[in-house]
Design an enzyme around this catalytic site. Structure first.
Site, PDB file in Angstrom:
ATOM      1  CG  HIS A 110      40.991  66.063  24.134  1.00  0.00           C
ATOM      2  ND1 HIS A 110      41.798  65.127  23.557  1.00  0.00           N
ATOM      3  CD2 HIS A 110      40.342  66.686  23.096  1.00  0.00           C
ATOM      4  CE1 HIS A 110      41.674  65.170  22.237  1.00  0.00           C
ATOM      5  NE2 HIS A 110      40.788  66.109  21.926  1.00  0.00           N
ATOM      6  CB  SER A 137      28.236  21.647  39.859  1.00  0.00           C
ATOM      7  OG  SER A 137      27.360  20.628  39.435  1.00  0.00           O
ATOM      8  CB  SER A 156      34.568  59.383  55.678  1.00  0.00           C
ATOM      9  OG  SER A 156      35.687  59.194  56.515  1.00  0.00           O
ATOM     10  CG  ASN A 163      26.650  15.362  28.601  1.00  0.00           C
ATOM     11  OD1 ASN A 163      26.849  15.533  29.811  1.00  0.00           O
ATOM     12  ND2 ASN A 163      27.355  14.522  27.877  1.00  0.00           N
ATOM     13  CE  LYS A 198      35.571  61.822  51.360  1.00  0.00           C
ATOM     14  NZ  LYS A 198      36.476  60.731  51.000  1.00  0.00           N
ATOM     15  CD  GLU A 233      33.793  55.972  45.023  1.00  0.00           C
ATOM     16  OE1 GLU A 233      34.955  56.384  45.066  1.00  0.00           O
ATOM     17  OE2 GLU A 233      33.063  55.909  46.036  1.00  0.00           O
TER      18      GLU A 233
HETATM   19  N1  ARG Z   1      27.094  19.237  36.560  1.00  0.00           N
HETATM   20  C1  ARG Z   1      27.400  18.976  35.187  1.00  0.00           C
HETATM   21  C2  ARG Z   1      27.706  20.311  34.480  1.00  0.00           C
HETATM   22  O1  ARG Z   1      27.382  21.288  35.021  1.00  0.00           O
HETATM   23  C3  ARG Z   1      26.260  18.323  34.520  1.00  0.00           C
HETATM   24  C4  ARG Z   1      26.611  17.578  33.286  1.00  0.00           C
HETATM   25  C5  ARG Z   1      27.458  16.428  33.628  1.00  0.00           C
HETATM   26  N2  ARG Z   1      27.720  15.606  32.523  1.00  0.00           N
HETATM   27  C6  ARG Z   1      28.696  14.679  32.509  1.00  0.00           C
HETATM   28  N3  ARG Z   1      28.864  14.019  31.426  1.00  0.00           N
HETATM   29  N4  ARG Z   1      29.448  14.494  33.568  1.00  0.00           N
HETATM   30  O2  ARG Z   1      28.281  20.361  33.408  1.00  0.00           O
END
Ligand code: ARG
Length: 467
Positions: free
Chosen positions: A164, A31, A285, A118, A291, A298
């Site tokens: 309306h 990530s 445009s 976590n 235009k 938009e």
């Molecule tokens: N990159 C993970 C997330 O965004 C971090 C937490 C990962 N925890 C785990 N038990 N693999 O959720």
């Protein structure tokens, strides 16, 4: 370093693992490509955690200081563009911890005592969102200010009012804009309520069950400015309600901006010509030289859908998840980040549009309200005020409109004789009673478009903006 250490791409894991991740899986799993967005919050949260560990005697005061200083160096490297972790870091949490350990040595390995990624990621996400919500709340104030500034100068500027999308009754332009100021006010209130729940600390909930270390969750929460902490560790690590709530509020902000955008778009059209777009906020445009396109509204209207999408994605993400943490949660980030960015960018663009990108065409607006039958209700009200039952007056005015249309006349063009033939209660003051300025001024019921009401509403709105 132990010689039996797994190869570098799997070093984050314990020695339970013998071989590295498949490169494609490492990529799939990582990530870092997006959660680097959390780095400042991750560092701040880790510094608070380190201070707490030291205060609780879990690590020494000196180790605590080393951790805090090392983390600060990572922050500086990041700010200077010198810290660019790759896929092998997996995520921002590992990346920071690894770099910290490179900088300060083995003490860095003590940082993760008594916490888990976590509770860490939950903490970072809340800090991030708390920060962004406060920015968005300020942006809503700026947006309100831009609208109010125009409103204040246009209390007696009239604009056709529609139901309306048919001409209904004329309005003070300020009254029309104030409706959007009121929507933004609700958006601000909603965000304020949500930020109370965002501002709850999961730090110290551990992986799911708490920890054996004598941590002080209240202290780390206090250092991070959290107002309260989660009572239940499972709930703490697996609650994403706050993200749903934010995306819901964000969706409503987008709904409001999108409705206003739609109005701006048709106001700018040749058919309406209620506003003129200035060069700073519109484009041309590539083929049609005449235009000038309303790109800003938009795009805002167009971007609304993605915020709705993120809300839907977040709800769906959570709905089947057993307690507690599941890797699915990693998917909450891009939805949240893009939701934040989109709302912020749209608020900024719309604010600029109203500050300097458009000009209401007051002559055209005055002509518009003077050339329709939107004063028909006022004729009925005129009769009703003279004792004619309203429904009877309403039916008669319907007939008057029909016959006027047949002879191509507006109500103001009828002669006094014609009026009196229609009903004896009509007198010479009917002309004044149906003049646009008069009909608008007269709707002075609380919350109505009457100028006195609108002036009060503007004063009240300024109070809200300043508070
Ligand atoms: N990159 C993970 C997330 O965004 C971090 C937490 C990962 N925890 C785990 N038990 N693999 O959720």
């Amino acid at each position: 370093m132990a010689t039996s250490s797994p190869s570098s791409s799997s070093q984050t894991w314990s020695q339970r693992f013998e071989s590295a991740l498949h490169p494609a899986i490492a990529q799939f799993n990582a990530s870092i490509g997006f959660d680097i967005e959390l780095i400042e919050y991750d560092i701040t949260a880790s510094q608070a955690h380190a201070k707490m560990l030291a205060k609780a005697g879990i690590i020494s005061a000196e180790e605590g200081e080393q951790l805090v200083a090392g983390l600060e160096q990572v922050r500086q490297e990041h700010r200077n563009g010198q810290f660019n972790p790759g896929i092998d870091a997996e995520d921002v949490h590992f990346a920071v911890e690894r770099r910290l350990t490179e900088i300060i040595g083995d003490t860095g390995k003590k940082l993760h005592t008594g916490r888990s990624r976590n509770d860490q990621v939950g903490t970072d996400t809340r800090l991030y969102l708390r920060d962004k919500i406060s920015r968005i709340r300020q942006q809503l104030i700026d947006f309100q200010t831009a609208l109010l500034t125009i409103a204040e100068a246009n209390v007696e500027t009239l604009i056709p009012g529609y139901t309306h999308l048919q001409r209904a009754q004329p309005l003070s332009l300020a009254h029309h804009l104030l409706a959007y100021v009121a929507m933004a006010q609700r958006d601000r209130e909603r965000l304020e309520q949500i930020s109370q729940r965002v501002n709850t600390s999961p730090l110290g909930c551990g992986a799911l069950a708490g920890t054996t270390f004598p941590i002080d969750r209240h202290y780390s929460a206090e250092l991070l400015g959290f107002e309260r902490i989660y009572r239940n560790s499972l709930d703490g690590v697996s609650d994403r309600d706050f993200a749903v709530e934010f995306l819901c509020a964000a969706s409503l902000i987008m709904v409001h901006l999108s409705r206003l955008s739609e109005e701006v778009i048709f106001w700018a059209s040749e058919e309406f010509r209620f506003i003129k777009l200035k060069d700073s906020c519109s484009t041309g445009s590539s083929i049609m030289p005449q235009k000038k396109n309303p790109d800003v509204p938009e795009l805002v209207r167009g971007k609304t859908g993605r915020v709705f999408g993120h809300l839907q994605a977040m709800l769906t993400l959570i709905k089947g998840l057993p307690l507690a943490y599941n890797k699915d949660f990693q998917e909450d980030k891009e939805a949240l980040f893009d939701g934040v960015k989109t709302v912020s960018a749209c608020l900024e663009a719309m604010t600029i549009l109203f500050q300097e990108g458009l000009e209401f065409q007051t002559t055209r607006l005055a002509a518009a309200v003077a050339s329709d039958f939107s004063n028909a209700t006022d004729v009925a009200d005129y009769l009703a005020a003279k004792g004619v039952p309203f429904r009877e007056a309403y039916n008669l005015v319907g007939k008057i409109v029909r016959t006027s249309l047949a002879v191509n006349k507006l109500l103001k063009d009828l002669t006094l004789e014609e009026w009196q033939n229609l009903h004896p209660a009509f007198e010479a003051d009917i002309y004044e009673a149906i003049a646009p300025q008069k009909v608008v001024a007269a709707r002075n019921s609380y919350g109505g478009t009457g100028f006195a009401q609108v002036r009060d509403a503007i004063a009240q709105a300024w109070e809200q903006v300043k508070s």
